[in-house]
Design an enzyme around this catalytic site. Structure first.
Site, PDB file in Angstrom:
ATOM      1  N   VAL A 153       5.208 -50.656  -8.289  1.00 43.70           N
ATOM      2  CA  VAL A 153       5.969 -49.424  -8.079  1.00 43.70           C
ATOM      3  C   VAL A 153       7.204 -49.762  -7.250  1.00 43.70           C
ATOM      4  O   VAL A 153       7.094 -50.145  -6.095  1.00 43.70           O
ATOM      5  CB  VAL A 153       5.135 -48.362  -7.324  1.00 43.70           C
ATOM      6  CG1 VAL A 153       5.947 -47.084  -7.136  1.00 43.70           C
ATOM      7  CG2 VAL A 153       3.833 -48.070  -8.043  1.00 43.70           C
TER       8      VAL A 153
ATOM      9  N   GLY B 261      18.304 -57.079 -17.164  1.00 47.87           N
ATOM     10  CA  GLY B 261      16.962 -57.341 -16.655  1.00 47.87           C
ATOM     11  C   GLY B 261      16.287 -56.180 -15.970  1.00 47.87           C
ATOM     12  O   GLY B 261      15.337 -56.376 -15.202  1.00 47.87           O
TER      13      GLY B 261
ATOM     14  N   GLU C  35      11.543 -52.994 -19.030  1.00 50.38           N
ATOM     15  CA  GLU C  35      10.370 -53.739 -19.475  1.00 50.38           C
ATOM     16  C   GLU C  35      10.765 -54.511 -20.743  1.00 50.38           C
ATOM     17  O   GLU C  35      11.799 -54.204 -21.361  1.00 50.38           O
ATOM     18  CB  GLU C  35       9.222 -52.772 -19.795  1.00 50.38           C
ATOM     19  CG  GLU C  35       8.679 -52.002 -18.602  1.00 50.38           C
ATOM     20  CD  GLU C  35       7.896 -52.888 -17.646  1.00 50.38           C
ATOM     21  OE1 GLU C  35       7.254 -53.865 -18.114  1.00 50.38           O
ATOM     22  OE2 GLU C  35       7.941 -52.634 -16.421  1.00 50.38           O
TER      23      GLU C  35
ATOM     24  N   LYS D  63       3.305 -45.598 -12.700  1.00 53.81           N
ATOM     25  CA  LYS D  63       3.656 -45.768 -11.290  1.00 53.81           C
ATOM     26  C   LYS D  63       3.157 -44.603 -10.438  1.00 53.81           C
ATOM     27  O   LYS D  63       2.606 -44.815  -9.345  1.00 53.81           O
ATOM     28  CB  LYS D  63       5.163 -45.933 -11.147  1.00 53.81           C
ATOM     29  CG  LYS D  63       5.690 -47.242 -11.726  1.00 53.81           C
ATOM     30  CD  LYS D  63       7.212 -47.331 -11.662  1.00 53.81           C
ATOM     31  CE  LYS D  63       7.710 -48.663 -12.211  1.00 53.81           C
ATOM     32  NZ  LYS D  63       9.187 -48.772 -12.195  1.00 53.81           N
TER      33      LYS D  63
END
Length: 814
Positions: free
Chosen positions: A609, A664, A667, A682
């Site tokens: 998270v 980046g 996911e 999360k």
């Protein structure tokens, strides 16, 4: 008169014997010297093998006898000048012929008695001592050879004869006082009974021979020359950072030698201790080093313990039963049965309930011990008063030893706490009232780890070594290794932690190196590895059984998340960048948390998270200090925040998502982010950490993504988003018209959780959230109106790597 003993490694071959002779020459003075020597390297074992083969009518014994003879003849040729070899070679041939005659008799009879075995093995020391005496004489040092059997008198307990000290001391004193020689050479290990029959003093008995002679002549010091520079705090074959022990008391040395320290033969201490004669252990191969002095009282070093040692191949025998409680005589009968069977008891422990007695003995005697004990207690076993003897195998004893432990509290607590943190299960404990030794019986597979753990705890005050295994060497993994390399010295200097990477794995390869992998060159290092196999990878981690082990999962692999439990059960802390485990079923999440607690390790997943943000850590700090989480509001997707901060309709929504992926932030499959599923995971993790039993199905998701975008491959996803551009533009335009911004918000309110796209105004804590930032607002009993806020970059390889790093440091600190 000084007494020097040189062991098997010191006289293993001609080269080493030359070193021994140099030591003797360099110590030449008017002081008379007694030199005691062992057999040449490996000869005693070869003689025993020869006798065993002859007993079984295997003619191969003749080949081994020839090998023994050849080795001694060659040694003579290398040591003695050619013109002086003849007599010595003839002597070697004569002794070897005697040994052959005895072996021929064993072969014909098919019988090998203990008496005959003693006679056979005596030839090793008889040969070596006379060859060394000849070497010294031909080197200009007048040397008298003396047969130890004429001085040391024992009983007839062949193989482990007991010394008659009154007779021996008298004979020794008389002989040496009557001789005018300055230098004597005697064979170690051998003696004779009152009938002049050859006996031996037990394997390692050459030390004992020297000690007996030192006591007989009241020597000022006994020097034991071996292949190590004295006694060490632990076995150097098991521990890298051993410390030298400069001084040690007789009692401490006896304890350590009894518990497996091979530097000195345990009975050696007794004769010299009675006379107060110091024992000086020196290194034949480094004579300039100081070695270890064993004496009445060692100078205090500041450490409560002097050393750590172990005995392997132990079995525990447990006699249990309700019929034992309050009934005298059970212990007497147990120990009497073992004593009558000549079985030595190494360790004893009994609970105050009197319900059980547990003893530790050598593994080779276990079958005989069970037989005699079951026989002695046959009636009680049959009547159910006592259970049949329980035999537990594959065990070892680990002991810490030190005179200074007495009256100092906390030593045993420190010992057992350190072992417990590393998952070393203790089967039995023993400590005498002298408080000089604390012993624990553990599984043999845990010995190396246990000794390293204890050595680190009691001796290595400079740093704690952490053994790190890593799976996942992509962008985050690569950056983490770079960060670790940069911080290694800082961790060592400021946190006293040395993180050593001992295992690496990616989807193709896995590589292990217990001495540490060169992480500055990890790409080349991993090429040395084997094909990646998850089962073998986990099995290797478990089998290596290294102390202070941590496993870091820097992947998004579903299968890898299933093995966490196997590692936690071995007290290996798990640091998971991978969200799969913490966001799987609640039962699996709870199982992992419970396993970590049960096996004294940690399951950490801060980066699940908010990447490197201390969100989970802050939440846990609130709970641990007694606060209660009532409500949470959060923007938890760095990807979605980046996308909506950068999408204004001037370029396509799909292109902004692609930019986020290229930088980046997403996911591997961006749909996990854009669908809201990643945010659901999360907020569920946060809810679970706050104490809520929650599943994914319990969370409502107000998704903004058209259904058409969620089908097919990632490439199809981008094509579909281009087609739905009007939908995304409309969302932005509506928000702009109301002077609001779009944020994908997660909320938790007293057991209920939801995620979805929201329009937020300027008064919202989320309005001024830029770039890839995340923010979490904690509303608690202590923060009811003005929330506690954690805010910062919530995506990116560098911050994620730093979050993994921080978790590893937390795991290292336990």
């Amino acid at each position: 008169m000084r007494v020097l003993k040189f062991g098997g490694s010191s006289v293993a071959n001609a080269e080493n014997i030359n070193k021994v002779c140099e030591i003797i020459k360099n110590n030449v003075s008017t002081t008379r010297k007694i030199i005691v020597v062992s057999a040449l390297g490996g000869i005693t074992d070869l003689l025993l093998k020869t006798a065993a083969l002859a007993e079984t009518n295997d003619e191969a014994y003749k080949d081994i006898l020839q090998e023994i003879e050849n080795k001694h003849l060659q040694t003579v040729k290398e040591l003695i000048p050619v013109q002086q070899q003849s007599a010595v070679l003839s002597l070697v041939k004569k002794i070897c012929n005697e040994a052959e005659d005895i072996c021929n008799g064993i072969f014909l009879l098919g019988e090998l008695s203990a008496r005959t075995k003693d006679k056979i093995v005596s030839y090793g020391e008889l040969l070596s001592s006379q060859i060394i005496a000849a070497k010294l004489n031909t080197s200009g040092l007048a040397t008298q050879w003396k047969d130890s059997r004429e001085l040391i008198i024992t009983d007839s307990n062949f193989g482990m004869a007991a010394v008659d000290f009154n007779t021996t001391n008298k004979k020794g004193a008389e002989f040496f006082s009557s001789s005018t020689s300055l230098l004597f050479i005697l064979p170690g290990f051998i003696a004779a009974d009152k009938n002049n029959v050859t006996t031996t003093l037990g394997r390692g008995g050459s030390d004992y021979t020297a000690s007996i002679l030192a006591a007989a002549v009241d020597a000022p010091v006994l020097e034991i020359w071996t292949d190590v520079s004295g006694m060490m705090t632990a076995d150097p074959r098991l521990v890298n950072n051993i410390k030298h022990i400069p001084q040690i008391s007789y009692q401490e040395a006896m304890e350590l030698s009894h518990f497996g320290a091979k530097v000195i033969y345990p009975p050696t201490i007794q004769p010299v201790m009675k006379k107060g004669i110091p024992v000086w252990i020196k290194n034949t191969f480094a004579p300039e080093e100081t070695g270890t002095v064993i004496k009445n009282e060692a100078t205090a070093t500041g450490s409560r313990i002097q050393g750590i040692s172990s005995i392997n191949k132990i079995v525990l025998l447990s006699l249990e039963g309700s019929g034992m409680v309050g009934i005298p005589g059970f212990s007497k009968r147990l120990f009497e049965a073992l004593a009558n069977a000549l079985i030595n008891v190494i360790l004893i422990t009994q609970g105050s309930s009197e319900h059980s007695i547990c003893v530790g003995i050598d593994e080779h005697a276990s079958a005989k011990a069970k037989e005699v004990i079951d026989k002695v207690f046959a009636y009680e076993i049959e009547s159910g008063k006592v259970d049949p003897i329980i035999v537990e195998r594959d065990l070892s004893i680990v002991a810490i030893v030190g005179d200074n432990m007495k009256n100092h509290s906390g030593i045993s607590g420190k010992m057992f706490a350190a072992l417990g943190r590393n998952g070393v299960s203790i089967r039995a404990i023993a400590q005498g009232s002298s408080e000089r030794n604390i012993s624990a019986v553990i599984n043999t597979a845990d010995v190396k780890k246990a000794i390293n753990v204890l050595h680190e705890e009691f001796f290595e005050t400079t740093y704690k070594q952490v053994n790190l295994f890593i799976a996942g060497l992509g962008n985050v993994g690569d950056i983490f290794l770079t960060q670790l390399l940069k911080q290694k010295q800082f961790l060592l200097e400021h946190l006293r932690i040395q993180i050593r990477v001992v295992g690496l794995a990616n989807s193709k390869k896995m590589y292990f190196n217990e001495e540490g992998i060169d992480i500055s060159n990890w790409r080349d290092e991993i090429k040395k590895g084997e094909t990646m196999n998850l089962t073998e990878f986990v099995s290797t981690i478990q089998t290596k059984n290294l102390r202070n082990s941590v496993f870091a999962d820097i992947t998004a692999n579903d299968e890898l998340a299933t093995v966490y439990g196997d590692l936690l059960q071995k007290s290996i802390s798990v640091v998971a960048c991978n969200k799969v485990a913490a966001s799987s079923t609640y039962s699996y999440y709870k199982k992992l948390k419970d396993l970590a607690k049960e096996f004294n390790c940690l399951f950490l997943f801060e980066t699940n998270v908010g990447a490197g943000l201390p969100i989970i850590g802050t939440l846990n700090d609130l709970l641990h200090s007694g606060d209660k989480i009532n409500r949470m509001q959060a923007v938890l997707s760095g990807t979605l925040n980046f996308v909506f901060n950068n999408y204004d309709g001037t370029k396509s929504f799909a292109s902004v998502v692609k930019q986020a992926q290229d930088e980046g932030y997403t996911e591997p499959d961006p749909r996990l982010d854009l669908s809201g599923k990643d945010v659901m995971r999360k907020i569920m993790i946060l809810a679970r950490e706050s104490g809520e039993e929650m599943e994914m199905d319990d969370i409502s998701n107000n998704s903004f993504m058209p259904e058409s975008c969620m089908k097919g491959s990632v490439e199809d996803f981008y094509v579909a988003m281009e087609k739905e551009e009007a939908h995304f533009k409309k969302l932005v335009e509506i928000a702009k018209a109301a002077n609001k911004k779009l944020k994908f918000v997660a909320s938790y309110d007293n057991g209920k959780a939801a995620v979805g796209l929201q329009e937020v105004n300027e008064q919202s804590d989320f309005y001024h959230l830029y770039g890839k930032d995340n923010v979490v607002l904690f509303y608690t009993d202590r923060y009811p109106d003005q929330p506690l806020v954690v805010k910062g970059a919530g995506a990116g390889a560098a911050v994620t790597a730093s979050g993994v790093f921080a978790d590893i440091i937390r795991a290292a600190a336990i």
